[in-house]
Write a protein that holds these residues in place. Structure first.
Motif, short mmCIF file in Angstrom:
data_model
loop_
_atom_site.label_atom_id
_atom_site.label_comp_id
_atom_site.label_asym_id
_atom_site.label_seq_id
_atom_site.Cartn_x
_atom_site.Cartn_y
_atom_site.Cartn_z
N GLU A 58 4.32 -2.39 1.35
CA GLU A 58 3.41 -3.21 2.16
C GLU A 58 2.13 -3.58 1.43
OE1 GLU A 58 1.61 -1.39 5.56
OE2 GLU A 58 1.73 0.62 4.70
N PHE A 59 1.77 -2.85 0.37
CA PHE A 59 0.54 -3.14 -0.36
C PHE A 59 0.87 -3.89 -1.65
CE2 PHE A 59 -0.41 1.12 1.67
CZ PHE A 59 -1.05 0.58 2.76
N GLY A 60 0.84 -5.19 -1.59
CA GLY A 60 1.07 -6.00 -2.78
C GLY A 60 2.51 -5.99 -3.27
N GLY A 61 3.42 -5.46 -2.46
CA GLY A 61 4.83 -5.47 -2.85
C GLY A 61 5.24 -4.38 -3.82
N HIS A 62 4.35 -3.44 -4.13
CA HIS A 62 4.68 -2.36 -5.06
C HIS A 62 5.40 -1.25 -4.29
CE1 HIS A 62 2.20 -4.48 -7.89
NE2 HIS A 62 1.12 -4.31 -7.13
#
Length: 437
Positions: A58-62
């Motif tokens: 969910e955070f930047g796709g990482h």
């Protein structure tokens, strides 16, 4: 729209909105903003290159990669959590999570990450689940590489990479210590007494030994153990001299125990006492004592700047005189370390000296409530759901600060630029600050 005006969307509470300036939002809020948020789409490109890896990306796709079985267990957990008593509120620190209800519901417990660790190089993560399942993943290559299962299933309380990252050592809530590896059969080293407070463990730089200490000591019982991993794996208890009880408090973090630089000695700090053993003979070498009102920090080979206190040797008869001679004029680093395995500071509270403490331990992240300290300064702030919790409230997973100590040393890579934070959440995140320090 000003960034600080979007604080609700950035998942920070409404209280103290003026406590954070624009740079705080830039450095600390945007990295933790869901990539689906309109705020992230507008301002995500402005952030420092801090990467936050999470289970769902969910955070930047990482992403922290997991097997399909683990992902399914996590989904079931999230669904079942909604059916538990509504006093569970991860966004309000004044509302207590119903840990007992979560533990008793197997569908919830199975998908909760109870412990996690990073490999020294920071490339691999090991996750232990409430079901007893263990998963090891390669963060950079985004794949799961090993799956293990404790039998009988029991949730894990600590997990460590050992033997050159090829094996992992772990302990479950029943005190059973086990070694797993793709190239070996499961090794059960033995069982140590377990308590309400979870034990803590530290790994030698070589990865060949683990030092394990209980969350609390009991009169007439000694649970400090040295685990030999790579050669003839075994458990060796470390003898303690008679102690006055109940002067021994719980151990709040891994920084009350550790190895000398070369792994020839181990030290454990209890209350006002520091004990040092030989890892070769497992004999108690010496004992130190700190005066009252002194904070402590395990020596990392860096002499503190400014005033500090060194421990006083007690029971000189325990000290050994068989120090190796100097080689090529260079004093053995292990012997130098043993002369002062801990530094002390005269302070009313440990949190009062956090800046100096961070400077001494250097590239080791320290969580102080919502602040992450690194190499003497504050690097960023955490959303409140990732603040450490007080173990006395019944928490059996997450980042637990014990004995009223607000400081927490998260599992980290050797250079400290990748570390794991879980706070009160059922799954951890990895924060990568390698591009900003």
């Amino acid at each position: 729209m000003q960034l600080w005006e979007a604080r609700w969307d950035l998942r920070w509470g409404a209280d103290g909105i003026n406590e954070y300036n624009d740079y705080d939002v830039y450095r600390s809020c945007l990295p933790f903003t869901p990539s689906s948020s309109p705020i992230y789409k507008l301002y995500g490109h402005l952030t420092d290159p801090i990467r936050v890896f999470s289970i769902d990306g969910e955070f930047g796709g990482h992403v922290i990669p997991l097997s399909q079985d683990a992902l399914n267990a996590l989904k079931i957990t999230e669904v079942e959590l909604n059916e538990l008593p509504k006093k569970v509120d991860r966004g309000d620190p004044d509302v207590v999570i119903d840990y007992e209800a979560e533990f008793c519901d197997h569908n919830v417990r199975n998908g909760i990450v109870t412990c996690a660790t990073l490999s020294p190089d920071g490339h691999f993560i090991a996750l232990g689940f409430g079901s007893g399942a263990i998963e090891i993943a390669n963060i950079d290559h985004q794949c799961t590489i090993s799956l293990f299962q404790c039998n009988p299933p029991s949730h894990l309380v600590w997990i460590k990479f050992c033997n050159g990252n090829h094996w992992i050592a772990t302990e479950d809530s029943g005190g059973n210590i086990v070694i797993f590896g793709d190239d070996i059969q499961l090794l059960r080293l033995g069982t140590l007494p377990s308590d309400l407070y979870p034990p803590v463990a530290a790994v030698s730089d070589s990865g060949s030994m683990v030092l394990r200490a209980p969350g609390e000591l009991h009169e007439g019982r000694n649970d400090i153990a040295l685990l030999y991993i790579s050669c003839d794996p075994s458990i060796q208890l470390l003898a303690l001299p008679p102690l006055e009880f109940p002067e021994i408090p719980t151990i709040p973090s891994q920084y009350r125990l550790g190895f000398s630089p070369g792994g020839r000695y181990v030290a454990v700090h209890f209350s006002h006492n520091v004990f040092v053993w030989s890892t070769d003979s497992c004999k108690l070498i010496t004992r130190y004592r700190f005066p009252d009102s002194v904070g402590w920090v395990l020596s990392a080979g860096i002499v503190p700047i400014g005033s500090y206190v060194t421990p006083e040797t007690v029971h000189p008869k325990l000290a050994t005189s068989s120090f190796p001679e100097k080689t090529l004029g260079v004093q053995n680093t292990d012997e130098s370390w043993m002369e002062c395995p801990f530094y002390g500071f005269e302070t009313a509270r440990l949190s009062d000296m956090i800046g100096r403490l961070s400077s001494i331990v250097g590239r080791v992240p320290i969580v102080d409530d919502f602040q992450i300290w690194f190499n003497g300064g504050v690097e960023l702030h955490l959303p409140d759901e990732y603040w450490s919790t007080n173990h006395s409230n019944g928490a059996w997973y997450g980042d637990r600060a014990l004995n009223g100590d607000s400081l927490y040393f998260p599992p980290a890579s050797k250079d400290g630029t990748r570390f794991i934070v879980q706070g009160k959440m059922t799954a951890p995140i990895i924060i990568d600050i390698s591009q900003v320090v």
